[in-house]
Scaffold this motif. Structure first.
Motif, PDB file in Angstrom:
ATOM      1  N   ILE A  69     -18.074   5.463  13.868  1.00 42.70           N
ATOM      2  CA  ILE A  69     -17.541   5.490  12.148  1.00 42.70           C
ATOM      3  C   ILE A  69     -16.545   6.810  12.631  1.00 42.70           C
ATOM      4  CG2 ILE A  69     -17.813   5.941  10.230  1.00 42.70           C
ATOM      5  CD1 ILE A  69     -20.992   5.487  11.260  1.00 42.70           C
ATOM      6  N   GLY A  70     -15.083   6.671  12.021  1.00 44.57           N
ATOM      7  CA  GLY A  70     -13.689   7.460  12.088  1.00 44.57           C
ATOM      8  C   GLY A  70     -13.889   7.446  10.317  1.00 44.57           C
ATOM      9  N   ILE A  71     -13.664   8.376  10.536  1.00 49.69           N
ATOM     10  CA  ILE A  71     -13.682   8.374   8.570  1.00 49.69           C
ATOM     11  C   ILE A  71     -11.878   9.558   8.017  1.00 49.69           C
ATOM     12  CG2 ILE A  71     -14.367  10.068   6.445  1.00 49.69           C
ATOM     13  CD1 ILE A  71     -17.265  10.172   8.090  1.00 49.69           C
ATOM     14  N   GLY A  72     -11.198   9.435   7.967  1.00 49.52           N
ATOM     15  CA  GLY A  72     -10.330  10.259   6.658  1.00 49.52           C
ATOM     16  C   GLY A  72     -10.771  10.970   5.841  1.00 49.52           C
ATOM     17  N   CYS A  73     -10.268  12.050   5.712  1.00 50.55           N
ATOM     18  CA  CYS A  73     -11.029  13.055   4.197  1.00 50.55           C
ATOM     19  C   CYS A  73      -9.808  13.607   3.988  1.00 50.55           C
ATOM     20  CB  CYS A  73     -12.377  13.936   4.756  1.00 50.55           C
ATOM     21  SG  CYS A  73     -13.327  14.851   3.442  1.00 50.55           S
ATOM     22  N   PRO A  74      -9.048  13.988   2.721  1.00 51.62           N
ATOM     23  CA  PRO A  74      -8.360  15.018   2.419  1.00 51.62           C
ATOM     24  C   PRO A  74      -8.427  16.385   2.839  1.00 51.62           C
ATOM     25  CG  PRO A  74      -9.684  14.011   0.640  1.00 51.62           C
ATOM     26  CD  PRO A  74     -10.528  13.402   1.870  1.00 51.62           C
ATOM     27  N   GLY A  75      -7.956  17.188   3.226  1.00 54.25           N
ATOM     28  CA  GLY A  75      -7.842  18.628   3.114  1.00 54.25           C
ATOM     29  C   GLY A  75      -7.749  18.875   4.493  1.00 54.25           C
ATOM     30  N   ALA A  76      -8.791  20.210   4.354  1.00 52.02           N
ATOM     31  CA  ALA A  76      -8.532  21.188   6.405  1.00 52.02           C
ATOM     32  C   ALA A  76     -10.003  20.637   6.942  1.00 52.02           C
ATOM     33  CB  ALA A  76      -8.305  22.323   6.289  1.00 52.02           C
ATOM     34  N   ILE A  77      -9.889  19.973   8.470  1.00 55.01           N
ATOM     35  CA  ILE A  77     -10.815  19.090   8.929  1.00 55.01           C
ATOM     36  C   ILE A  77     -10.966  19.376   9.649  1.00 55.01           C
ATOM     37  CG2 ILE A  77     -11.816  17.083   9.380  1.00 55.01           C
ATOM     38  CD1 ILE A  77     -11.509  16.806   7.063  1.00 55.01           C
ATOM     39  N   SER A  78     -12.602  20.050  10.641  1.00 51.89           N
ATOM     40  CA  SER A  78     -12.471  20.714  11.957  1.00 51.89           C
ATOM     41  C   SER A  78     -12.904  19.674  12.837  1.00 51.89           C
ATOM     42  CB  SER A  78     -12.738  21.830  12.102  1.00 51.89           C
ATOM     43  OG  SER A  78     -12.665  23.117  11.942  1.00 51.89           O
ATOM     44  N   SER A  79     -11.521  18.623  13.229  1.00 49.81           N
ATOM     45  CA  SER A  79     -12.190  17.476  13.680  1.00 49.81           C
ATOM     46  C   SER A  79     -13.266  17.777  14.683  1.00 49.81           C
ATOM     47  CB  SER A  79     -10.674  16.495  14.054  1.00 49.81           C
ATOM     48  OG  SER A  79      -9.850  17.533  15.053  1.00 49.81           O
ATOM     49  N   ALA A  80     -12.676  19.088  15.720  1.00 51.22           N
ATOM     50  CA  ALA A  80     -14.103  18.914  16.888  1.00 51.22           C
ATOM     51  C   ALA A  80     -15.276  19.030  16.695  1.00 51.22           C
ATOM     52  CB  ALA A  80     -13.602  20.155  17.834  1.00 51.22           C
ATOM     53  N   CYS A 124     -15.156  -0.818  14.581  1.00 52.79           N
ATOM     54  CA  CYS A 124     -15.930   0.418  14.599  1.00 52.79           C
ATOM     55  C   CYS A 124     -15.570   0.139  12.908  1.00 52.79           C
ATOM     56  CB  CYS A 124     -14.456   1.825  14.681  1.00 52.79           C
ATOM     57  SG  CYS A 124     -14.593   1.556  15.968  1.00 52.79           S
ATOM     58  N   ILE A 125     -15.658   0.678  12.359  1.00 51.58           N
ATOM     59  CA  ILE A 125     -16.228   0.841  10.675  1.00 51.58           C
ATOM     60  C   ILE A 125     -14.859   1.876  10.356  1.00 51.58           C
ATOM     61  CG2 ILE A 125     -17.119   2.203   8.186  1.00 51.58           C
ATOM     62  CD1 ILE A 125     -18.863  -0.811   9.341  1.00 51.58           C
ATOM     63  N   GLY A 126     -14.073   1.580   9.481  1.00 49.74           N
ATOM     64  CA  GLY A 126     -12.967   2.714   8.961  1.00 49.74           C
ATOM     65  C   GLY A 126     -13.708   3.744   7.429  1.00 49.74           C
ATOM     66  N   VAL A 127     -13.494   4.608   7.554  1.00 48.89           N
ATOM     67  CA  VAL A 127     -14.173   5.027   6.175  1.00 48.89           C
ATOM     68  C   VAL A 127     -13.008   6.732   5.585  1.00 48.89           C
ATOM     69  CG1 VAL A 127     -15.557   6.615   4.737  1.00 48.89           C
ATOM     70  CG2 VAL A 127     -16.519   5.149   6.690  1.00 48.89           C
ATOM     71  N   ASP A 128     -11.964   5.969   4.095  1.00 51.70           N
ATOM     72  CA  ASP A 128     -11.197   6.992   3.917  1.00 51.70           C
ATOM     73  C   ASP A 128     -11.736   7.050   2.243  1.00 51.70           C
ATOM     74  OD1 ASP A 128      -9.202   7.098   2.524  1.00 51.70           O
ATOM     75  OD2 ASP A 128      -8.076   4.951   1.907  1.00 51.70           O
ATOM     76  N   ILE A 129     -12.253   8.427   2.459  1.00 54.23           N
ATOM     77  CA  ILE A 129     -12.283   9.196   1.069  1.00 54.23           C
ATOM     78  C   ILE A 129     -11.024   9.506   0.801  1.00 54.23           C
ATOM     79  CG2 ILE A 129     -14.268  10.650   0.473  1.00 54.23           C
ATOM     80  CD1 ILE A 129     -14.964  10.655   3.297  1.00 54.23           C
ATOM     81  N   GLY A 130     -11.729   9.476  -0.428  1.00 54.48           N
ATOM     82  CA  GLY A 130     -10.578   9.675  -1.931  1.00 54.48           C
ATOM     83  C   GLY A 130     -11.493  10.455  -3.032  1.00 54.48           C
TER      84      GLY A 130
END
Lengths: 315, 315
Positions: A63-74, A3-9
């Motif tokens: 692709i999985g993504i981590g993002c700061p803040g309030a997320i609606s993951s669904a 998988c690709i992991g993405v870390d947004i900072g």
């Protein structure tokens, strides 16, 4: 499979090819072009992903993504990410136009929790609480090996559990939150207070001015027996311990994993926390104890945990 | 299809035939023969169940049991139930020798939470927190319509979340637990304190001596504007509100359901709680709000919720 992991900072976006064991095989990064707006950043993420893997490759699972803040993951929507100046950005949908693969997103603290439990220090456990002690206090909850984000993926705000009604003011508007006692900012605040109250403390040697104080000042001077520094460390351990005990009574996790800069204190901090919590675990004989661990994936937790969002789906 | 729900209490054991809509079709009860020991009580439960339903009947789907104390729900063992003087009692296994049906057991507060969410006031919701305000403070957590009991079914001790580090002593040994502020006992303690501090309060008319004080004293006198009584009610609402907000930030439930005697205050209490919590819900615009409700199943919650243990399994 990978998988690709993405870390947004706020400063940079990091991505990596992550195998099924949580190993990063290949990495890339790009500066976060906040001024360029959401469309530009998503285009940059797309390009970064395409530089790491070929969407035609059947082994490329998503692709999985981590993002700061309030997320609606669904729905894959970033509701608010203030340091990106994003509001209501359909990240998953927009990115899928560039790279047509399964895409999952979650809050950055949740992603780190998942990474540490699937592939890091907590991998022998299925029920963990992750607490990250930085400028603020964030967290993530893993139940039976899966990320639990709370209703509408808006829960797990572990730093905003009040530990002292009417206590120290918190950035969230309430008073007495765990964040106001256990963040690096709170540790620094208490260190400065203690130094001002004791001009002879050796902390003044470690940090000659109040501006030099950081999360290490009290801990390092405590190790050489400074009384004022000891009191600051005891304060920090007490509130962190009480917060951890609260989570233990609610979730009864197998382990609580701590992340953030203060974890560099390692066994010195963990030993004190274990002693504090040992006598205070709720309940009758036989109530399960919890282990206390420090995160081990460091800066890679975001990439690895983000990839974990896809792997956890497939389990 | 129907189930039998069994509600084990220190004084009596109640059981009922519960249909798939949560209606009790038939009821029975027996005195809890604590002195008789576990074997006698289990025999009594068996007899009670057999008086209500025929195990040969294929519509009889199973037996759910709510029991006070520390329960291992996966194995059907009561680890400790102090008011029954039970330790390590294999309740499900022993009862199955008498009535050979699927048997599920859980803690009584958990069972009430499930009952209120499946069949009571919370039935339009799938994610709820139930808090019961009695001599102590207990609770239950429903996630996606299912009971979440925490690791080894030893979590959800919602009353033992510290709200005030170093605060009022709690029965659990820690200080400042929610139970020490939001139980009926805490309400009575604060009412007495306020009465002693104000000999002119109308609370002295409602409760002529301190021994007459109960959970209604402050609430009833607050309604007619007594200043000291108002302060007690505000105190109770504040700590209860802070506890509820903590759970909201962790779980982001659709509703928090309150049980216990103080809920007889109905809209007077709920209105105050809603006003307290409204401005303090964590997060950005769009963070889901939670509804605040009072339990409606009353004394039947235990029977109905226990039956729910079986129905929830079959979903």
């Amino acid at each position: 499979m990978y998988c690709i992991g993405v870390d947004i900072g706020g400063m940079s976006i990091k991505a990596g090819v992550v195998d099924t064991h949580g190993n990063i095989l290949k990495k890339g990064r790009v500066v976060t072009d906040v001024d360029g707006g959401a469309r530009k950043i998503i285009a940059d993420i797309g390009e970064l992903v395409l530089s790491l893997a070929d969407p035609e490759d059947k082994d490329f699972a998503g692709i999985g993504i981590g993002c700061p803040g309030a997320i609606s993951s669904a729905t894959g929507v970033v509701d608010h990410a203030f340091n990106l100046n994003w509001h209501n950005v359909a990240l998953a949908k927009e990115l899928a136009r560039i790279v047509d693969k399964p895409i999952k997103i979650s809050n950055d603290a949740n992603v780190a929790a998942l990474g540490e439990t699937m592939f890091g220090i907590g991998k022998q456990y299925k029920d963990t609480i992750f607490i990250t002690l930085g400028t603020g206090v964030g967290g993530g909850i893993i139940i039976d090996g899966k990320l639990y984000e709370g209703g509408e993926s808006k829960g797990a705000e572990l730093g905003h559990m009040v530990l002292v009604v009417d206590g120290e003011p918190c950035t969230c508007g309430r008073k007495g939150c765990m964040e106001a006692y256990c963040s690096a900012s709170a540790l620094i605040r208490e260190t400065k207070k203690a130094m001002e109250a004791d001009k002879n403390s050796s902390m003044w040697k470690f940090s000659p001015t109040l501006d030099d104080v950081d999360g290490r000042t009290a801990f390092e001077c405590s190790k050489s027996g400074d009384v004022a520094a000891n009191a600051v460390v005891d304060y920090f351990v007490k509130y962190l311990g009480e917060g951890m005990l609260n989570f233990a009574n609610i979730f009864r996790p197998q382990a609580i994993i701590l992340g953030g800069g203060v974890c560099a204190q390692g066994d010195y901090l963990i030993g004190k926390l274990k002693r504090y919590c040992a006598d205070r675990n709720y309940g009758f004989a036989g109530t399960p104890e919890f282990d206390i661990l420090t995160a081990e994936l460091g800066n890679d937790a975001g990439i690895i945990g983000a990839a974990g969002l896809i792997y956890a789906e497939r389990k």
